[in-house]
Design a protein around this motif. Sequence first.
Motif, PDB file in Angstrom:
ATOM      1  N   THR A  13       0.848  -1.205   0.000  1.00  0.00           N
ATOM      2  CA  THR A  13       0.000   0.000   0.000  1.00  0.00           C
ATOM      3  C   THR A  13       0.872   1.239   0.000  1.00  0.00           C
ATOM      4  N   GLN A  14       0.404   2.284  -0.672  1.00  0.00           N
ATOM      5  CA  GLN A  14       1.102   3.566  -0.655  1.00  0.00           C
ATOM      6  C   GLN A  14       0.867   4.255   0.692  1.00  0.00           C
ATOM      7  N   GLN A  17      -2.523   5.844   2.419  1.00  0.00           N
ATOM      8  CA  GLN A  17      -3.733   5.132   2.011  1.00  0.00           C
ATOM      9  C   GLN A  17      -4.311   4.332   3.178  1.00  0.00           C
ATOM     10  N   GLU A  18      -5.580   4.028   3.036  1.00  0.00           N
ATOM     11  CA  GLU A  18      -6.250   3.177   4.020  1.00  0.00           C
ATOM     12  C   GLU A  18      -6.036   1.709   3.649  1.00  0.00           C
ATOM     13  N   SER A  81      -4.749   5.889   7.680  1.00  0.00           N
ATOM     14  CA  SER A  81      -3.778   6.625   6.872  1.00  0.00           C
ATOM     15  C   SER A  81      -2.410   6.036   7.192  1.00  0.00           C
ATOM     16  N   THR A  82      -1.990   5.089   6.349  1.00  0.00           N
ATOM     17  CA  THR A  82      -0.815   4.298   6.702  1.00  0.00           C
ATOM     18  C   THR A  82       0.465   5.117   6.683  1.00  0.00           C
TER      19      THR A  82
END
Lengths: 112, 111
Positions: A13-14, A17-18, A81-82
């Motif tokens: 995941t970017q 992102q969730e 929100s990673t």
Amino acid sequence: EPEVTQTPSHQVTQMGQEVILRCVPISNHLYFYWYRQILGQKVEFLVSFYNNEISEKSEIFDDQFSVERPDGSNFTLKIRSTKLEDSAMYFCASQGGNQPQHFGDGTRLSIL
Amino acid sequence: GEDVEQSLFLSVREGDSSVINCTYTDSSSTYLYWYKQEPGAGLQLLTYIFSNMDMKQDQRLTVLLNKKDKHLSLRIADTQTGDSAIYFCAASDTGGFKTIFGAGTRLFVKA
């Protein structure tokens, strides 16, 4: 023998992102958990869930994290929100009554 | 809360016995576990012992529990190269139900 299953096995995941990590606990279990293991480190407790609510959470489990049991079979961990430091292996576990915990094989989360 | 300590490394020769030691702090822990983790893989539950037991044997694995000293050990008889992995000691935390893990003992088995 029944087992805890986790999907996906690897999630990329970017940053920002969730992400939602999914777990199917053993069907008659009542207690559910998420743990995290950063590469090369120990397994750390994140949160426990019983009777449709969080029963305990660690300092790691901040406002960016949430858990849900949406349909009586799945148990999910959401990270809103990673961040780069969320990269880790995430383990789900379930437990029935006075029995040992059973762990899934984990989801490796990689944040780019 | 519970704290679990274990040594970080152990090296043995193939065919020898391995003994991995662990101490914990919460004397009311109900379950004590040993997990095996191979590189990049998940947690494999090897064995567990209920707190009212002193010993449990399962094929090549023997778990000894000394409740008075809060000491747990895992003995692997006839250690094989396939036993090379990280072994985690873990204890249930009776303040809740969560499991507290040690840092893991990396077992090296020399052929």
